[in-house]
Design a protein around this motif. Structure first.
Motif, PDB file in Angstrom:
ATOM      1  N   ALA A 183      12.779  -2.674   4.989  1.00 40.28           N
ATOM      2  CA  ALA A 183      13.512  -3.244   5.670  1.00 40.28           C
ATOM      3  C   ALA A 183      15.202  -2.921   6.011  1.00 40.28           C
ATOM      4  O   ALA A 183      15.337  -2.991   6.995  1.00 40.28           O
ATOM      5  CB  ALA A 183      13.807  -4.634   5.645  1.00 40.28           C
ATOM      6  N   LEU A 184      15.000  -2.396   5.111  1.00 39.06           N
ATOM      7  CA  LEU A 184      16.796  -2.070   5.253  1.00 39.06           C
ATOM      8  C   LEU A 184      16.980  -1.038   6.810  1.00 39.06           C
ATOM      9  O   LEU A 184      17.535  -0.418   6.672  1.00 39.06           O
ATOM     10  CB  LEU A 184      17.593  -1.229   3.610  1.00 39.06           C
ATOM     11  CG  LEU A 184      17.865  -2.824   3.037  1.00 39.06           C
ATOM     12  CD1 LEU A 184      18.130  -2.017   2.245  1.00 39.06           C
ATOM     13  CD2 LEU A 184      19.369  -3.557   3.506  1.00 39.06           C
ATOM     14  N   GLU A 185      15.641   0.197   6.691  1.00 39.51           N
ATOM     15  CA  GLU A 185      15.967   1.875   6.769  1.00 39.51           C
ATOM     16  C   GLU A 185      15.128   1.717   8.526  1.00 39.51           C
ATOM     17  O   GLU A 185      14.503   2.681   9.080  1.00 39.51           O
ATOM     18  CB  GLU A 185      15.511   2.346   6.048  1.00 39.51           C
ATOM     19  CG  GLU A 185      16.532   3.165   4.914  1.00 39.51           C
ATOM     20  CD  GLU A 185      15.684   3.849   3.864  1.00 39.51           C
ATOM     21  OE1 GLU A 185      14.178   4.533   4.612  1.00 39.51           O
ATOM     22  OE2 GLU A 185      16.624   3.730   2.658  1.00 39.51           O
ATOM     23  N   GLY A 186      14.991   0.345   8.867  1.00 38.70           N
ATOM     24  CA  GLY A 186      13.794   0.623  10.255  1.00 38.70           C
ATOM     25  C   GLY A 186      12.660   0.230  10.594  1.00 38.70           C
ATOM     26  O   GLY A 186      12.122   1.110  11.109  1.00 38.70           O
ATOM     27  N   ARG A 187      12.119   0.636   9.179  1.00 33.82           N
ATOM     28  CA  ARG A 187      10.787   1.112   8.773  1.00 33.82           C
ATOM     29  C   ARG A 187       9.969  -0.392   9.071  1.00 33.82           C
ATOM     30  O   ARG A 187      10.013  -1.192   8.414  1.00 33.82           O
ATOM     31  CB  ARG A 187      10.300   1.982   8.598  1.00 33.82           C
ATOM     32  CG  ARG A 187      10.409   3.846   8.347  1.00 33.82           C
ATOM     33  CD  ARG A 187      10.285   4.387   7.118  1.00 33.82           C
ATOM     34  NE  ARG A 187      10.559   4.124   5.845  1.00 33.82           N
ATOM     35  CZ  ARG A 187      11.651   4.442   4.642  1.00 33.82           C
ATOM     36  NH1 ARG A 187      12.430   4.839   6.137  1.00 33.82           N
ATOM     37  NH2 ARG A 187      12.021   3.630   3.485  1.00 33.82           N
ATOM     38  N   PRO A 188       8.290  -0.217   9.517  1.00 35.01           N
ATOM     39  CA  PRO A 188       7.493  -1.433   9.077  1.00 35.01           C
ATOM     40  C   PRO A 188       7.985  -1.475   7.819  1.00 35.01           C
ATOM     41  O   PRO A 188       7.141  -1.104   7.106  1.00 35.01           O
ATOM     42  CB  PRO A 188       6.271  -0.960   9.816  1.00 35.01           C
ATOM     43  CG  PRO A 188       7.256  -0.394  10.851  1.00 35.01           C
ATOM     44  CD  PRO A 188       8.104   0.463  10.138  1.00 35.01           C
ATOM     45  N   LEU A 189       7.431  -3.099   7.464  1.00 32.95           N
ATOM     46  CA  LEU A 189       6.475  -3.709   6.221  1.00 32.95           C
ATOM     47  C   LEU A 189       4.851  -3.259   6.283  1.00 32.95           C
ATOM     48  O   LEU A 189       4.537  -3.773   6.892  1.00 32.95           O
ATOM     49  CB  LEU A 189       7.185  -5.041   5.846  1.00 32.95           C
ATOM     50  CG  LEU A 189       8.557  -4.344   5.404  1.00 32.95           C
ATOM     51  CD1 LEU A 189       9.707  -3.694   6.680  1.00 32.95           C
ATOM     52  CD2 LEU A 189       9.119  -6.593   4.897  1.00 32.95           C
ATOM     53  N   PRO A 190       4.580  -2.809   5.490  1.00 27.03           N
ATOM     54  CA  PRO A 190       2.635  -2.379   6.052  1.00 27.03           C
ATOM     55  C   PRO A 190       2.166  -3.320   4.658  1.00 27.03           C
ATOM     56  O   PRO A 190       2.452  -4.023   3.308  1.00 27.03           O
ATOM     57  CB  PRO A 190       2.755  -1.042   5.575  1.00 27.03           C
ATOM     58  CG  PRO A 190       4.289  -0.873   4.651  1.00 27.03           C
ATOM     59  CD  PRO A 190       5.049  -1.694   5.069  1.00 27.03           C
ATOM     60  N   ILE A 191       1.675  -4.408   5.549  1.00 26.57           N
ATOM     61  CA  ILE A 191       0.441  -5.548   4.976  1.00 26.57           C
ATOM     62  C   ILE A 191      -0.893  -5.426   4.768  1.00 26.57           C
ATOM     63  O   ILE A 191      -1.338  -5.052   5.907  1.00 26.57           O
ATOM     64  CB  ILE A 191       0.883  -6.886   5.640  1.00 26.57           C
ATOM     65  CG1 ILE A 191       2.916  -6.758   5.447  1.00 26.57           C
ATOM     66  CG2 ILE A 191       0.373  -7.933   4.705  1.00 26.57           C
ATOM     67  CD1 ILE A 191       3.792  -7.772   4.467  1.00 26.57           C
ATOM     68  N   TYR A 192      -1.365  -4.877   3.496  1.00 25.68           N
ATOM     69  CA  TYR A 192      -2.722  -5.106   3.302  1.00 25.68           C
ATOM     70  C   TYR A 192      -3.318  -6.047   3.784  1.00 25.68           C
ATOM     71  O   TYR A 192      -3.516  -7.145   3.563  1.00 25.68           O
ATOM     72  CB  TYR A 192      -3.159  -4.726   2.176  1.00 25.68           C
ATOM     73  CG  TYR A 192      -2.934  -2.823   1.540  1.00 25.68           C
ATOM     74  CD1 TYR A 192      -3.056  -2.354   2.386  1.00 25.68           C
ATOM     75  CD2 TYR A 192      -2.452  -3.480   0.537  1.00 25.68           C
ATOM     76  CE1 TYR A 192      -3.023  -1.030   1.418  1.00 25.68           C
ATOM     77  CE2 TYR A 192      -2.421  -1.880  -0.117  1.00 25.68           C
ATOM     78  CZ  TYR A 192      -2.213  -0.804   0.663  1.00 25.68           C
ATOM     79  OH  TYR A 192      -2.173   0.018   0.092  1.00 25.68           O
ATOM     80  N   GLY A 193      -4.228  -5.671   4.403  1.00 23.80           N
ATOM     81  CA  GLY A 193      -5.570  -7.093   4.984  1.00 23.80           C
ATOM     82  C   GLY A 193      -5.151  -8.136   5.656  1.00 23.80           C
ATOM     83  O   GLY A 193      -4.258  -7.517   6.660  1.00 23.80           O
ATOM     84  N   ASP A 194      -5.603  -9.250   5.387  1.00 21.58           N
ATOM     85  CA  ASP A 194      -4.817  -9.976   5.781  1.00 21.58           C
ATOM     86  C   ASP A 194      -3.142 -11.066   5.671  1.00 21.58           C
ATOM     87  O   ASP A 194      -2.529 -11.693   5.706  1.00 21.58           O
ATOM     88  CB  ASP A 194      -6.156 -11.540   6.223  1.00 21.58           C
ATOM     89  CG  ASP A 194      -5.932 -11.690   4.526  1.00 21.58           C
ATOM     90  OD1 ASP A 194      -5.232 -11.728   3.667  1.00 21.58           O
ATOM     91  OD2 ASP A 194      -7.154 -13.203   4.889  1.00 21.58           O
ATOM     92  N   GLY A 195      -2.609  -9.634   4.268  1.00 26.50           N
ATOM     93  CA  GLY A 195      -1.466 -10.215   3.945  1.00 26.50           C
ATOM     94  C   GLY A 195      -1.919 -11.408   2.647  1.00 26.50           C
ATOM     95  O   GLY A 195      -0.651 -11.979   2.063  1.00 26.50           O
ATOM     96  N   GLN A 196      -3.085 -12.141   2.603  1.00 25.52           N
ATOM     97  CA  GLN A 196      -3.418 -13.350   2.081  1.00 25.52           C
ATOM     98  C   GLN A 196      -3.515 -12.787   0.420  1.00 25.52           C
ATOM     99  O   GLN A 196      -3.203 -14.393  -0.486  1.00 25.52           O
ATOM    100  CB  GLN A 196      -4.103 -14.140   2.382  1.00 25.52           C
ATOM    101  CG  GLN A 196      -3.871 -14.944   3.490  1.00 25.52           C
ATOM    102  CD  GLN A 196      -2.251 -15.590   3.759  1.00 25.52           C
ATOM    103  OE1 GLN A 196      -1.437 -16.028   3.007  1.00 25.52           O
ATOM    104  NE2 GLN A 196      -1.385 -15.233   5.093  1.00 25.52           N
TER     105      GLN A 196
END
Length: 344
Positions: A200-213
């Protein structure tokens, strides 16, 4: 009390060392750490200037090193382990060697040295999905069957049971703790929350596995180490042979965590990036902490709302520490930080 802390230069171990030296100033601490990618002497207080702290670089699988480190010690707090699920899916061999063989080496040395307390730090990963014997989702109890779903979890479950057997067979005063997900200062940034914060601080995507739940109970590391120190300083007869869950009753999904980090940092939700789910991904980790609350009178006190803000502030203020980690150019960490880049 003189305490051997294995893995004391890692995330939870170093926070434990700091807590002991502050809350129990008469105790002495010997840190034994191999200094693999996640171990860092910079996580510890200045060793030369801290009279009650000494450091030995060495492998817990080396019996001679362990015997030397144990000289004059009354207790062992055993953190040292390979810990990352994703790494274990790529290569389980190091996990079996360190987590099982290393624990055996420590247990044998402790038995020969007549150690007064052996505190084994396990994990809620050993339970697999949190559910009742009938398959109903609920927080895991200490009496639940262990159903690890990754090589990492299986190696911890094996060591967990091995430690218990040394109490049952030899009367070694072993106590086992199984804690939920930790977060806080000095956490190696391949793990979920520091990875989200850095990206978040460095402007990259935050990877979320699957559906994120996928859901986890999150406990601030300062609460965890306080609980461990509290258990360690109980009379051995009160805690030997016991297993205690440690948690904060702060269940949150991966997606919730990512959105929280972005909101606190006033970043766009467009940094969210869903990626392919990992193998054997546990749907829910949560632990029932009734036993430690009723039997010992301990409970967590740092809320996730408070703790995550403190953690984000720490990573913002400790850029030199972060840069020292990145300078090592660890391929796995680099892949983790950039996991969502190609999948936006």
């Amino acid at each position: 009390m003189r305490i051997l802390v294995t893995g004391g230069a890692g995330f939870i171990g170093s926070n434990f060392v700091r807590h002991i030296l502050t809350a129990y100033p008469d105790d002495g601490v010997v840190v034994l750490d191999k200094l693999t990618y996640a171990g860092n002497v910079a996580n510890l207080p200045p060793i030369a200037a801290t009279p009650h702290l000494s450091f030995i670089q060495g492998d817990i699988c080396d019996a001679e090193v362990v015997e030397h480190a144990l000289t004059g010690c009354d207790a062992i707090v055993h953190f040292a382990a390979e810990t990352h699920v994703d790494r274990s899916l790529l290569n389980a061999q190091d996990f079996i060697a360190t987590n099982v063989q290393g624990t055996y080496t420590l247990l044998e040395a402790a038995r020969k040295k007549d150690i007064q307390h052996f505190l084994y730090i396990s994990t809620d990963e050993v339970y697999g999905n949190a559910c009742s014997p009938e398959g109903v989702s609920r927080p895991s109890l200490e009496t639940d069957t262990l159903r690890p779903l990754s090589p990492y979890a299986a190696s911890k479950a094996g060591a967990d049971m091995l430690a218990f057997s040394y109490w049952a067979s030899y009367g070694l005063p072993v106590t086992i703790t199984r804690c939920s997900n930790n977060y806080g200062p000095y956490q190696y940034p391949e793990k979920q929350l520091p990875l989200f914060i850095m990206n978040a601080l460095e402007g990259r995507p935050l990877p979320i596995y699957g559906d994120g739940q996928h859901s986890r109970d999150w406990i601030h590391v300062c609460d965890h180490v306080e609980a461990l120190a509290f258990i360690l300083h109980q009379p051995a007869i009160r805690v030997a042979g016991e297993i205690f869950n440690i948690g904060a009753q702060e269940e949150r999904s991966t997606l919730q965590n990512a959105l929280t980090v972005l909101k606190i940092l006033e970043k766009s939700d467009e940094q969210i990036s869903f990626v392919q789910d990992r193998l054997g991904h546990v749907r829910r980790h949560a632990v029932d902490t009734t036993r430690i609350r009723l039997q010992l009178g301990w409970q967590s006190h740092i809320s996730f709302t408070e703790g995550i803000r403190q953690t984000i502030n720490w990573y913002q203020e400790n850029t030199a520490w972060i840069e020292s980690i990145k300078e090592k150019r660890n391929d796995f960490l680099n892949t983790a930080l950039n996991l969502g880049v190609q999948r936006q």
